[in-house]
Design an enzyme around this catalytic site. Structure first.
Site, mmCIF file in Angstrom:
data_model
loop_
_atom_site.group_PDB
_atom_site.id
_atom_site.type_symbol
_atom_site.label_atom_id
_atom_site.label_comp_id
_atom_site.label_asym_id
_atom_site.label_seq_id
_atom_site.Cartn_x
_atom_site.Cartn_y
_atom_site.Cartn_z
ATOM 1 N N SER A 120 0.830 -1.197 0.000
ATOM 2 C CA SER A 120 0.000 0.000 0.000
ATOM 3 C C SER A 120 0.875 1.263 0.000
ATOM 4 C CB SER A 120 -0.961 -0.052 1.191
ATOM 5 O OG SER A 120 -2.011 0.857 1.036
ATOM 6 N N ASP A 172 -10.121 -5.261 -3.722
ATOM 7 C CA ASP A 172 -9.523 -4.267 -2.826
ATOM 8 C C ASP A 172 -10.362 -2.985 -2.821
ATOM 9 O OD1 ASP A 172 -7.901 -2.409 -1.497
ATOM 10 O OD2 ASP A 172 -6.059 -3.297 -2.262
ATOM 11 N N HIS A 203 -7.914 -5.743 0.787
ATOM 12 C CA HIS A 203 -6.644 -5.029 0.992
ATOM 13 C C HIS A 203 -5.813 -5.798 2.014
ATOM 14 C CE1 HIS A 203 -4.179 -1.519 0.287
ATOM 15 N NE2 HIS A 203 -4.128 -1.215 1.563
#
Length: 221
Positions: A120, A172, A203
């Protein structure tokens, strides 16, 4: 650079004779402990001595979270699809990551035996750190992330052929898969070759993904 100026890190070694390093950055609001438990599940062979380095992000206010102070590699100013981020902060985190690379080199690890990995926010930082670094690296591993500095990065000739693998969840809701595909298109425009694999997850990471990460890391080391 003196020791106290490095990012604080957790280190996990997979063997007694260390010949390679993986510098792995966590996501927003997490810490270096986030991916530390994954190391045993990578099942690296005993003769592949790897030092895993999990830095902790600094505590800063994050605009999209109402200015709450939390671990973050940079401020996110707008959660719109394109992601408006504080690029100076991102580049500062990338420089701090590059300092960790240089520390590994000073500890006897060749630059082309060092992988950068990030999840991320951490992925956005290692895009910048790896592709602008002035010595060849072993690889770049991107997890559930996006290429935030694609319009401003100063690419290094040293890493024009760096192996890149991007992993992403098709469900996600935090970093839509479209951002991963956009990153791939930008990498293609720059002349990079990347591998891409998706998983039916949100995620996060999955057991299958961890197995695939291990296979890829071993292939570039």
């Amino acid at each position: 650079m003196s020791e106290e100026t490095y990012l604080p890190c957790i280190e996990v070694e997979t063997g007694s004779e260390i010949s390679a390093s993986v510098i792995w950055l966590h996501g927003l609001g997490a810490s270096g402990h986030d991916f530390e438990p994954i190391v045993p599940y990578l099942h690296f062979p005993k003769d592949l001595g790897v030092r895993f380095i999990f830095p902790h992000a600094p505590q800063i206010p994050v605009t999209i979270n109402n200015g709450v102070v939390m671990p973050a590699w940079y401020d996110i100013l707008d959660i719109s699809l394109g992601r408006k981020v504080d690029e100076p902060q991102l580049r500062a985190s990338a420089k701090a990551t590059q300092s960790l690379i240089e520390r590994e080199i000073s500890r006897g690890i060749k630059s082309d035996r060092i992988i950068l990995a990030g999840f991320s926010q951490g992925g956005a930082v290692v895009y910048e750190a790896a592709l602008s670094f002035d010595q060849p690296l072993a690889g770049l591993m991107i997890l559930s992330s996006y290429f935030a500095t694609a319009d401003s990065i100063q690419l290094s000739e040293a890493n024009k052929n760096i192996p890149i693998h991007i992993f992403h969840g098709t469900h996600d809701p935090v970093v839509p898969e479209s951002l991963a595909r956009e990153a791939i298109n930008r990498l293609n425009d720059f002349g990079f070759t990347s591998n891409y694999k998706t998983y039916p997850i949100e995620h996060s990471v999955s057991p299958e993904e961890i197995s695939d990460m291990s296979t890829w890391m071993q292939s570039v080391l």
